[in-house]
Enzyme design. Structure first.
Site, mmCIF file in Angstrom:
data_model
loop_
_atom_site.group_PDB
_atom_site.id
_atom_site.type_symbol
_atom_site.label_atom_id
_atom_site.label_comp_id
_atom_site.label_asym_id
_atom_site.label_seq_id
_atom_site.Cartn_x
_atom_site.Cartn_y
_atom_site.Cartn_z
ATOM 1 N N TYR A 144 0.850 -1.190 0.000
ATOM 2 C CA TYR A 144 0.000 0.000 0.000
ATOM 3 C C TYR A 144 0.883 1.237 0.000
ATOM 4 C CZ TYR A 144 -3.438 3.481 1.582
ATOM 5 O OH TYR A 144 -4.244 4.589 1.691
ATOM 6 N N ASP A 239 9.245 2.647 0.210
ATOM 7 C CA ASP A 239 8.170 3.299 0.948
ATOM 8 C C ASP A 239 8.323 2.885 2.408
ATOM 9 O OD1 ASP A 239 5.941 4.303 2.123
ATOM 10 O OD2 ASP A 239 4.535 3.601 0.588
ATOM 11 N N LYS A 267 3.898 8.619 9.254
ATOM 12 C CA LYS A 267 3.660 7.964 10.549
ATOM 13 C C LYS A 267 4.677 8.378 11.622
ATOM 14 C CE LYS A 267 0.601 4.777 8.372
ATOM 15 N NZ LYS A 267 0.615 4.046 7.142
HETATM 16 C C1 LIG Z 1 0.081 4.573 5.762
HETATM 17 C C2 LIG Z 1 0.880 4.361 4.544
HETATM 18 C C3 LIG Z 1 0.863 5.263 3.471
HETATM 19 C C4 LIG Z 1 -0.086 6.417 3.417
HETATM 20 O O1 LIG Z 1 0.141 7.332 4.433
HETATM 21 P P1 LIG Z 1 -1.048 8.327 4.868
HETATM 22 O O2 LIG Z 1 -0.389 9.214 5.870
HETATM 23 O O3 LIG Z 1 -2.131 7.464 5.427
HETATM 24 O O4 LIG Z 1 -1.466 9.052 3.651
HETATM 25 C C5 LIG Z 1 1.741 5.055 2.433
HETATM 26 N N1 LIG Z 1 2.590 4.026 2.423
HETATM 27 C C6 LIG Z 1 2.629 3.133 3.437
HETATM 28 C C7 LIG Z 1 3.618 2.016 3.390
HETATM 29 C C8 LIG Z 1 1.763 3.252 4.512
HETATM 30 O O5 LIG Z 1 1.766 2.339 5.479
#
Ligand SMILES: *Cc1c(COP(=O)(O)O)cnc(C)c1O
Length: 429
Positions: A144, A239, A267
């Site tokens: 994701y 990511d 995060k």
């Molecule tokens: C949570 C997440 C996102 C998106 O971040 P948001 O702050 O919710 O937009 C993108 N990549 C990864 C791996 C994530 O866990």
């Protein structure tokens, strides 16, 4: 357990907010029942609107690596807010957090702040396209990367598939430049890069995929991805929105000893306030406006209050030897739960990377690719979730979500967790 206040709030919320929530997983759809409305958090605990207390293993889905309302973070936020909440002009906090990120993460020299992980990934991809002059991007099924149009793409089966939108409202042409591959498959990767490598701007991957359960990858696969992207002049984007500043100071890159070309953060980096970031070598980052021709901007980017929260969070992690302690907490929860899972009335497998862990209900064990869970296993997870909740344990409300530990957790928390899990497994059978 009844939750009259949460139920009242949920009824009011559904009238004025679609589905009653501002992010879908919060609605408990995968497990049934009424989502709890949270009144406050304290260390490792959540307290709901009815005053009930839960040992929290969600941690707001990752940001709260120090636990809820850590005094040092709250002090930093309060002090910054008293000086004004946004200026639309540069502030010292941006420089201080950027210096910490650059010092921590391998191979990067510059960082730009945004307000979410979604924005970080979206911007990193635009930058990769600008820097390479190529259009295609490759993602892996089960990873994701936020909800930008061109990344909301489901996997096809078998080899490389053309991206098909996995959300309504995303026109097919928007995902025509996205290729989706299975994780854990060097041959498929090599085949796609051999065929389209010269048109591919970037390959994006969660190096420790944590959004479809926890799909731990073989090192050889990740090394092969690194090697082939380099050979084809494709930028590799890690990511690290979940793994960054969680699995190590230098994220999954440090833990694995594999350095990407660009990295995205979110995060933990905001310590509970909205911060995202993307980072890379100066030569690539120089393509960004105002120096370069790739446009990217944000009214609240580098916000002083959010920067203060991120700085305080990283400083506590450094000063308290945070990553080593998180690793020991992870080992302790694993030691507490493994014997219980071994006696479980149905197959449950413990999967862990540092302070992230996942109970896999897949029959065959810990998957490395994004296999869907059978209906019966998902239903079992729903019963497990509610049986834990009834005993004051807050697990993620979906079988596909990992659990998060924080420095606020204590080894002493894992004994009651193990007992509650034992009961919950029996109730879910
Ligand atoms: C949570 C997440 C996102 C998106 O971040 P948001 O702050 O919710 O937009 C993108 N990549 C990864 C791996 C994530 O866990």
């Amino acid at each position: 357990m009844s939750h009259p206040r949460s139920e009242q709030l949920y009824a009011r919320a559904r009238a004025v907010i679609p589905g009653g929530v501002n992010s879908p997983v919060r609605a408990f759809r995968a497990v049934g029942g009424t989502p709890l409305f949270i009144a406050r958090g304290e260390g490792q605990y959540l307290i709901d609107a009815d005053g009930q207390r839960y040992l929290d293993f969600v941690g707001s889905w990752g940001p709260l690596i120090l636990g809820h309302a850590h005094p040092q973070v709250i002090r930093a936020i309060t002090a910054a807010a008293a000086q004004g909440t946004t200026f639309g002009a540069p502030c010292a906090g941006e420089v201080e957090l950027a210096e910490r990120v650059v010092a921590a993460y391998p191979g990067i020299e510059q960082v730009r702040f945004v307000s979410s992980g979604t924005e970080a990934v979206m911007s990193a991809i635009r930058l990769a396209r600008a820097a390479t002059g190529r259009d295609l991007i490759v993602k892996f099924s089960g990873c994701y990367h936020g909800h930008a149009d061109h990344l909301l793409v489901a996997a096809g089966s078998g080899l490389a598939t053309f991206g098909r939108p996995s959300s309504a409202g995303v026109p097919e042409p928007f995902t025509a430049c996205t290729r989706v591959l299975p994780l854990d498959d060097e041959a498929a990767f090599e085949e796609l890069l051999g065929r389209e490598g010269a048109r591919i701007a970037a390959v994006i991957i969660e190096p420790v995929p944590a959004n479809h359960g926890l799909l731990l990858q073989r090192r050889e696969f990740l090394e092969r991805v690194r090697e082939l992207t380099r050979r084809h002049g494709v930028l590799l984007i890690f990511d690290e929105v979940i793994s960054g500043f969680r699995l190590a100071r230098g994220g999954a890159a440090e833990r694995l000893g594999i350095t990407p070309d660009l990295a995205t953060f979110g995060k933990v980096i905001g310590g509970g306030l909205p911060v995202g970031a993307f980072a890379g070598p100066r030569a690539v980052m120089a393509r960004l406006a105002p120096d370069g021709d790739a446009y990217q901007a944000g009214t609240l980017s580098g916000n002083p209050v959010a920067m203060a929260s991120g700085i305080a969070t990283l400083d506590v992690l450094v000063h308290e030897n945070g990553w080593q302690r998180l690793e020991s907490l992870g080992a302790a929860v694993e030691a507490a739960l493994r014997p219980v899972l071994a006696r479980a009335p149905f197959p449950v497998h413990f999967v862990r990377a540092g302070s992230l862990f996942w109970l896999s209900l897949h029959e065959a064990g810990a998957p490395r690719t994004a296999a869907p869970l059978p209906e019966a296993a998902s239903a079992r997870y729903g019963r497990l979730f509610h049986a834990l909740l009834g005993q004051g344990i807050y697990f993620p409300p979906s079988a596909y979500e990992a659990c998060f530990l924080s420095l606020a957790h204590r080894e002493a928390d894992f004994e009651p967790l193990a007992r509650a899990l034992e009961h919950a497994l029996a109730a879910a059978a």
